[in-house]
Design an enzyme around this catalytic site. Structure first.
Site, mmCIF file in Angstrom:
data_model
loop_
_atom_site.group_PDB
_atom_site.id
_atom_site.type_symbol
_atom_site.label_atom_id
_atom_site.label_comp_id
_atom_site.label_asym_id
_atom_site.label_seq_id
_atom_site.Cartn_x
_atom_site.Cartn_y
_atom_site.Cartn_z
ATOM 1 N N THR A 134 40.801 -22.819 -40.593
ATOM 2 C CA THR A 134 39.616 -22.077 -40.156
ATOM 3 C C THR A 134 39.258 -22.384 -38.704
ATOM 4 O OG1 THR A 134 37.213 -22.032 -40.452
ATOM 5 C CG2 THR A 134 38.308 -23.973 -41.250
ATOM 6 N N ASP A 135 38.608 -21.425 -38.052
ATOM 7 C CA ASP A 135 38.112 -21.667 -36.693
ATOM 8 C C ASP A 135 37.004 -22.712 -36.673
ATOM 9 O OD1 ASP A 135 36.173 -20.108 -37.938
ATOM 10 O OD2 ASP A 135 35.933 -18.690 -36.290
ATOM 11 N N GLU A 136 36.431 -23.011 -37.839
ATOM 12 C CA GLU A 136 35.299 -23.956 -37.858
ATOM 13 C C GLU A 136 35.720 -25.367 -37.456
ATOM 14 O OE1 GLU A 136 32.347 -23.454 -40.932
ATOM 15 O OE2 GLU A 136 33.036 -21.424 -41.313
ATOM 16 N N TYR A 160 32.223 -29.429 -44.452
ATOM 17 C CA TYR A 160 33.334 -28.523 -44.786
ATOM 18 C C TYR A 160 34.363 -28.504 -43.654
ATOM 19 C CZ TYR A 160 35.811 -24.076 -44.450
ATOM 20 O OH TYR A 160 36.783 -23.127 -44.246
ATOM 21 N N LYS A 164 38.343 -29.713 -43.438
ATOM 22 C CA LYS A 164 39.454 -28.822 -43.085
ATOM 23 C C LYS A 164 40.221 -29.371 -41.882
ATOM 24 C CE LYS A 164 40.643 -25.284 -44.509
ATOM 25 N NZ LYS A 164 41.654 -24.998 -45.578
HETATM 26 P P1 TYD Z 1 28.866 -17.855 -44.371
HETATM 27 O O1 TYD Z 1 29.282 -16.549 -44.948
HETATM 28 O O2 TYD Z 1 28.335 -18.910 -45.297
HETATM 29 O O3 TYD Z 1 30.096 -18.384 -43.524
HETATM 30 P P2 TYD Z 1 30.186 -19.626 -42.461
HETATM 31 O O4 TYD Z 1 29.024 -20.513 -42.675
HETATM 32 O O5 TYD Z 1 31.473 -20.261 -42.833
HETATM 33 O O6 TYD Z 1 30.203 -18.968 -41.107
HETATM 34 O O7 TYD Z 1 27.736 -17.583 -43.279
HETATM 35 C C1 TYD Z 1 27.954 -16.674 -42.219
HETATM 36 C C2 TYD Z 1 26.731 -16.739 -41.346
HETATM 37 O O8 TYD Z 1 25.624 -16.171 -42.060
HETATM 38 C C3 TYD Z 1 26.274 -18.148 -40.997
HETATM 39 O O9 TYD Z 1 25.763 -18.156 -39.672
HETATM 40 C C4 TYD Z 1 25.179 -18.453 -41.989
HETATM 41 C C5 TYD Z 1 24.551 -17.109 -42.211
HETATM 42 N N1 TYD Z 1 23.982 -16.875 -43.542
HETATM 43 C C6 TYD Z 1 22.641 -16.418 -43.654
HETATM 44 O O10 TYD Z 1 21.923 -16.209 -42.655
HETATM 45 N N2 TYD Z 1 22.147 -16.190 -44.917
HETATM 46 C C7 TYD Z 1 22.904 -16.405 -46.044
HETATM 47 O O11 TYD Z 1 22.388 -16.217 -47.181
HETATM 48 C C8 TYD Z 1 24.249 -16.873 -45.905
HETATM 49 C C9 TYD Z 1 25.108 -17.130 -47.107
HETATM 50 C C10 TYD Z 1 24.748 -17.076 -44.625
#
Ligand code: TYD
Length: 354
Positions: A134-136, A160, A164
């Site tokens: 992942t890019d994270e 997380y 990774k």
């Molecule tokens: P997510 O889909 O959990 O992926 P990641 O954290 O790996 O990027 O979240 C995407 C973005 O959306 C992240 O900035 C967190 C935000 N988010 C919300 O604002 N509300 C939510 O309910 C969720 C699940 C994520």
């Protein structure tokens, strides 16, 4: 390594009942009609029996699903029987919010599991190991920063992402120390069919369709770089077949969008009002922006995304509309289990002896 198009190419796919893994198996079986796939999936909460049944029906003579955990040292026997040419590792705990609540499962699967699988694959001899990452692992960008490349330092922020990054380092170490044939792909945020509705896009679609509130963390101006899962799976298949051993390939469609714009785009598509949006407490340590350069995979392997973001989102919304049974059952079962584990009063604790 034998080429995937050759007769009898044998591929172990781990986490194949999850979101990206199941999309990969569908694509791989269709693209390589002579290849065989063994799907090793432990069927944790994000895997749906319906996804497993869908895969079973695609090419039964070339596909099998075995329930198992990548951290299990006994897996060696299964690998010895199957004799893979390649192992593609999708199996992972992936939800950042869950990793903040409890990182232990993330260390177990994303670190110890990867290390175990690498060791067992190496014992099989000439097996290519593709680690899906992942890019994270690169951490967060400021608004004006250039996008991350494969040589950017690893500065993961969430538990997380730290797990990774650690799995990636074990994979690279196996290449450097033992000459193991390892390739790594690092993707941006995926979306598309079969994504568990704990992630932003499917959660927003599901909540909107049920007229439930849509939680936006903080100000909703965080930026994510979005990639349709099928374009991602095409990149993985390409790296598996033609990537250079020991190399990392970033995969991105360069589609950076603020969360709030994503939510608005979905509400518009399903004809629901913005009054469903609720601004909630921000995620601790929330990364502000992800953005990835895919110049390397574009120029060296010739990959490019086929779906535009808008087309991909149209198709995804349509898929969740057509498959409400899939996400409703998954959500209900998982929510009940999650509630039971985390919030339901624990009888033992209440009845402590005085
Ligand atoms: P997510 O889909 O959990 O992926 P990641 O954290 O790996 O990027 O979240 C995407 C973005 O959306 C992240 O900035 C967190 C935000 N988010 C919300 O604002 N509300 C939510 O309910 C969720 C699940 C994520």
């Amino acid at each position: 390594m034998k080429a995937p198009k050759e007769n009898g190419f044998r591929c172990v796919v781990t986490g194949g009942c999850g979101f990206i893994g199941s999309n990969f198996i569908s694509l791989f079986l269709a693209e390589y009609p002579l290849a065989k796939v063994l799907n090793l999936d432990s069927m944790t909460y994000a895997a749906h029996p319906q996804t497993a049944r869908h895969l079973d029906s695609l090419a039964p003579e070339r596909y099998q699903h075995v329930r198992g955990d990548i951290a299990d040292p006994q897996l060696g026997e299964l690998l010895s029987r199957f004799k893979p040419d390649a192992v593609v590792n999708f199996a992972a705990e992936t939800h950042v919010d869950k990793s903040i609540l409890d990182p232990s499962a993330f260390v177990q699967t994303n670190v110890a599991g990867v290390q175990n699988l690498l060791t067992l694959a190496r014992k099989q001899g000439n097996v290519r190991f593709l680690q899906v990452s992942t890019d994270e692992v690169y951490g967060s960008l400021n608004p004006d920063d250039p996008t991350f490349t494969e040589s950017s330092p690893l500065t993961p922020s969430s538990p997380y992402a730290a797990a990774k990054a650690s799995g990636d380092l074990f994979a690279l170490a196996a290449h450097h120390t033992f000459g193991q044939d390892v390739v790594i792909t690092r993707c941006t945020n995926n979306f598309g069919p079969y994504q568990y509705p704990e992630k932003l896009i499917p959660l927003v679609i599901a909540n909107a369709l049920e007229d439930k509130p849509i939680p936006i963390y903080g100000d909703g101006q965080q930026v994510r770089d979005w990639l349709h899962v099928v374009d991602h799976c095409r990149a993985i298949a390409l790296v598996l077949a033609t990537g250079k051993s020991g190399e990392v390939y970033n995969v991105s469609a360069s589609e950076e969008h603020a969360n709030l714009n994503i939510v608005r785009g979905i509400l518009e598509r399903v004809g629901k009002p913005e009054s469903l949006i609720r601004y909630v407490k921000d995620r601790p340590g929330h990364d502000r922006r992800y953005g990835l350069s895919a110049a390397k995979i574009r120029h060296t392997l010739g990959w490019s995304p086929k779906l535009s973001f808008e087309e991909g989102l149209d198709q995804t919304v349509e898929w969740y509309l057509q498959n409400s049974g899939w996400w409703r059952s998954l959500r209900d079962e998982a929510y009940a289990a999650y509630y039971q584990a985390n919030y339901a009063p624990k009888v033992q604790e209440q009845e402590k002896p005085l």
